[in-house]
Design a protein around this motif. Structure first.
Motif, mmCIF file in Angstrom:
data_model
loop_
_atom_site.group_PDB
_atom_site.id
_atom_site.type_symbol
_atom_site.label_atom_id
_atom_site.label_comp_id
_atom_site.label_asym_id
_atom_site.label_seq_id
_atom_site.Cartn_x
_atom_site.Cartn_y
_atom_site.Cartn_z
ATOM 1 N N PHE A 329 0.830 -1.204 0.000
ATOM 2 C CA PHE A 329 0.000 0.000 0.000
ATOM 3 C C PHE A 329 0.866 1.256 0.000
ATOM 4 C CE2 PHE A 329 -2.236 3.261 2.560
ATOM 5 C CZ PHE A 329 -3.280 3.523 1.692
ATOM 6 N N LEU A 330 1.881 1.292 0.861
ATOM 7 C CA LEU A 330 2.776 2.449 0.917
ATOM 8 C C LEU A 330 3.528 2.633 -0.392
ATOM 9 C CD1 LEU A 330 4.266 2.044 4.501
ATOM 10 C CD2 LEU A 330 2.806 3.909 3.696
ATOM 11 N N PHE A 331 3.942 1.528 -1.001
ATOM 12 C CA PHE A 331 4.666 1.622 -2.264
ATOM 13 C C PHE A 331 3.809 2.286 -3.329
ATOM 14 C CE2 PHE A 331 5.365 -0.151 -6.482
ATOM 15 C CZ PHE A 331 6.678 0.233 -6.713
ATOM 16 N N TYR A 332 2.558 1.879 -3.435
ATOM 17 C CA TYR A 332 1.683 2.466 -4.450
ATOM 18 C C TYR A 332 1.363 3.925 -4.141
ATOM 19 C CZ TYR A 332 1.002 -1.877 -6.973
ATOM 20 O OH TYR A 332 1.198 -2.996 -7.733
ATOM 21 N N LEU A 333 1.312 4.282 -2.870
ATOM 22 C CA LEU A 333 1.145 5.693 -2.528
ATOM 23 C C LEU A 333 2.330 6.510 -3.037
ATOM 24 C CD1 LEU A 333 -0.202 5.771 1.154
ATOM 25 C CD2 LEU A 333 -1.477 6.096 -0.962
ATOM 26 N N VAL A 334 3.533 6.016 -2.790
ATOM 27 C CA VAL A 334 4.736 6.730 -3.212
ATOM 28 C C VAL A 334 4.788 6.845 -4.733
ATOM 29 C CG1 VAL A 334 7.250 6.543 -3.334
ATOM 30 C CG2 VAL A 334 6.079 6.172 -1.156
ATOM 31 N N LEU A 335 4.500 5.741 -5.426
ATOM 32 C CA LEU A 335 4.536 5.759 -6.888
ATOM 33 C C LEU A 335 3.498 6.735 -7.445
ATOM 34 C CD1 LEU A 335 5.847 4.527 -9.394
ATOM 35 C CD2 LEU A 335 4.104 2.737 -9.349
ATOM 36 N N ALA A 336 2.327 6.806 -6.815
ATOM 37 C CA ALA A 336 1.286 7.725 -7.267
ATOM 38 C C ALA A 336 1.723 9.180 -7.096
ATOM 39 C CB ALA A 336 -0.007 7.469 -6.491
#
Length: 638
Positions: A329-336
């Motif tokens: 979840f955190l990874f996709y937040l950062v990528l977004a």
């Protein structure tokens, strides 16, 4: 950036050529209204905010990013019904620059319009780049399909001093043109209402698209005439903050150092925030096992074999993978945040010269970064590359991207074997990020002559934007749910299969040499022993071919422990050097089955797919051999 037009004289008597003839938009079709759903095709160039508008109109979840080709699949969603109850289906078509172009995305749009013409077109224009958007609009108008035009990012256009007379532009075109801002949710109700008004006058079958007429070259004079009448551009379009930021971030040396620093900081953030969340999730899963699952199975008098299969097999495997959901979840937040801020296209521009050296361009670099989330949509994104040679070379290097499935393995291993000092785990993960680009460079240099390309690279740099918090959170949540939806079958079946292999034939004990898993380990041991793999790691690698998400679950099942206990067990059985060799092999060896299927689908060549599989295995073995044997020679394996 939009070019200005100094010295142009406005001719109030100028009549645009497309105004000649009958206007067939609105209610002039005079056909009987039917109660069936109307299909609305959403069309526009990349970087127009088309996916954001799709989400606003449908509540759908198209991937939002400042890069062409992310929405290559035809997404469908329901728009609000009109006052008569008629439903509207919105189809999100890929972003295109030219209806007559030759890229895969443009071919998809052409096939859609030819084979399944929609009832309506909803065309999205980027108001901040209106001068470069009108040619496509005129092409689409020539299709003779009823159309509504949305001038998206109108708030940004006003901020930059661009004045657009939407009403006058619509009058000249004979089309409804509305100024909206999908990002700020401005003008959505008016846009939906205008689509409904146009749809209420339609009935019967959709009109066949006049593709032959639309593919005719649009004279530049038509575009310039519309700009002169209805658009006022500042003498020099300047965003001082953007120029100042670009002066630093696009600097050949400083920009590259900052880019690497940003990536390193993101990995440190993932470890610092994700590790505590992962521990909390692991504790919750252990509590469920001890307080609910095992007592329920005991109360049901489950046979020992079934109990062990469900608890030590399926639950341990699935639970181990589930503990990494906070990190995902955190990874996709950062990528977004990176994508939606407008920085990603600038990274492509910064890296374009380097990528040219290995036979690729900035687009391949961006697709590589997108592959950090998942290799599959990155492979699909190669459709924006027209040249087949560069497309194939891009597909060959994308599987080396450190996807989130591999990331969970690396974060776990780095925390177990390199816990101190506090910055060491993040630095180890960053090192493998660098190694993935080394693999890209090696592959590009070796294969660029086999897949040559001379295609030009044109990139529009959007202004920097502050990402919307709600959009970022929604993006992270939906991508995490998508991860669960697409991998749950692999994870459950994989965990079950691994337990069976380690416990069959009946009575076999893992490590005794009698189980099927021990047989698999012995079979591959002559090949993998030189790179430091023991039989247990060999079995987990075997199942990692199906999906990398299974790797840690496989180790938990093999070692008969939960995620919280796996760290201690594996830390006592293998050395730090073996862990580095294992991570190197995991990074580079055969991609998951979903990626292989995407390569086969997009390349339409079994030979290419087999080449990719073979090369990734060979490179992974060679690099792991260098790491393990080189480390032993230097005395690190003792």
């Amino acid at each position: 950036m939009t070019a200005s037009h100094p010295g142009r004289r406005k001719d109030l008597h100028w009549q645009p050529p497309w105004r000649q003839g009958r206007n067939c938009h609105g209610s002039c079709r005079g056909q009987e209204r039917q109660s069936g759903a109307l299909t609305v095709a959403l069309l526009g160039m990349p970087n127009t905010g088309k996916s954001t508008l799709y989400n606003r109109l449908t509540g759908g979840n198209a991937q939002i990013a400042n890069w062409p080709g992310l929405t290559v699949e035809l997404l469908r969603g329901a728009m609000p019904a009109d006052r008569s109850g008629r439903s509207y289906q919105l189809v999100d078509l890929p972003g295109i620059h030219d209806l007559s172009g030759s890229s895969e995305d443009e071919a998809v749009v052409q096939r859609f319009l030819r084979q399944t013409p929609p009832n309506l077109l909803l065309v999205v224009l980027n108001a901040t780049q209106i001068a470069s958007q009108l040619r496509l609009l005129l092409q689409l108008k020539a299709l003779a399909i009823p159309m509504v035009v949305a001038l998206n990012m109108s708030d940004e256009a006003r901020h930059f001093g661009i004045a657009i007379d939407a009403g006058g532009l619509g009058e000249s075109l004979g089309l409804p043109v509305l100024a909206v801002s999908a990002r700020r949710n401005q003008g959505m109700h008016k846009l939906i209402g205008r689509v409904h008004r146009l749809g209420e006058g339609l009935g019967g079958e959709p009109r066949e698209a006049a593709l032959d007429q639309a593919l005719v070259e649009i004279p530049q004079a038509w575009v310039e005439g519309l700009l002169a009448l209805h658009v006022q551009l500042p003498p020099r379009l300047i965003n001082s903050r953007t120029r100042l930021a670009d002066r630093v971030l696009l600097h050949p040396l400083v920009g590259l150092v900052l880019f690497l620093g940003i990536v390193l900081a993101l990995f440190q953030l993932l470890y610092a925030v994700g590790a505590p969340a992962q521990d909390l999730m692991g504790g919750g899963i252990d509590w469920i096992q001890n307080a609910i699952l095992e007592p329920v199975l005991a109360a049901l008098n489950s046979p020992p074999f079934l109990r062990d299969f469900l608890v030590d097999g399926v639950w341990l495997g699935v639970g181990t993978v589930a503990t990494f959901l906070p990190i995902i979840f955190l990874f996709y937040l950062v990528l977004a945040v990176v994508e939606d801020s407008g920085y990603l296209p600038r990274a492509a521009f910064l890296m374009d010269g380097f990528m040219r050296w290995i036979g690729l361009d900035g687009r391949a670099f961006v697709l590589q970064v997108i592959g950090f989330g998942c290799n599959v949509p990155s492979i699909l994104g190669t459709r924006v590359i027209r040249d087949r040679g560069m497309r194939l070379l891009s597909m060959l290097v994308i599987p080396f991207a450190l996807c989130q499935a591999r990331l969970t393995v690396f974060l776990f291993m780095a925390d177990v074997f390199f816990p101190k000092p506090w910055w060491a785990p993040g630095l180890v993960v960053f090192g493998f990020y660098v190694l993935s680009f080394v693999a890209v460079v090696i592959t590009g240099l070796l294969f660029k002559r086999a897949y040559p390309s001379q295609e030009a690279f044109v990139l529009e740099l959007p202004p920097y934007r502050t990402p919307s918090l709600s959009t970022i959170l929604r993006r992270g949540w939906m991508q995490t749910l998508n991860f669960l939806a697409t991998t749950r079958t692999f994870i459950v079946l994989g965990a079950a299969a691994i337990w069976l292999l380690t416990n069959l034939p009946p009575g076999a004990v893992q490590g005794s040499g009698a189980s099927i898993a021990d047989g698999i380990g012995r079979l591959f041991q002559p090949l993998l022993a030189p790179i430091g793999m023991n039989p247990a790691l060999t079995v987990s690698l075997f199942f990692g071919v199906i999906a990398k998400e299974i790797l840690l679950g496989a180790m938990a099942v093999i070692y008969k422990t939960s995620e919280t206990g796996l760290a201690g067990v594996i830390g006592s059985l293998i050395t730090p050097l073996q862990s580095l060799s294992f991570m190197t092999f995991v990074l580079l060896y055969t991609p998951c089955l979903g990626t292989v299927a995407a390569q086969l689908q997009e390349s339409k060549s079994r030979t290419f797919a087999l080449l990719s599989l073979s090369w990734s295995l060979l490179l992974a073995w060679l690099m792991a051999l260098v790491v393990f044997q080189g480390g032993r020679l230097l005395g690190f394996g003792l």
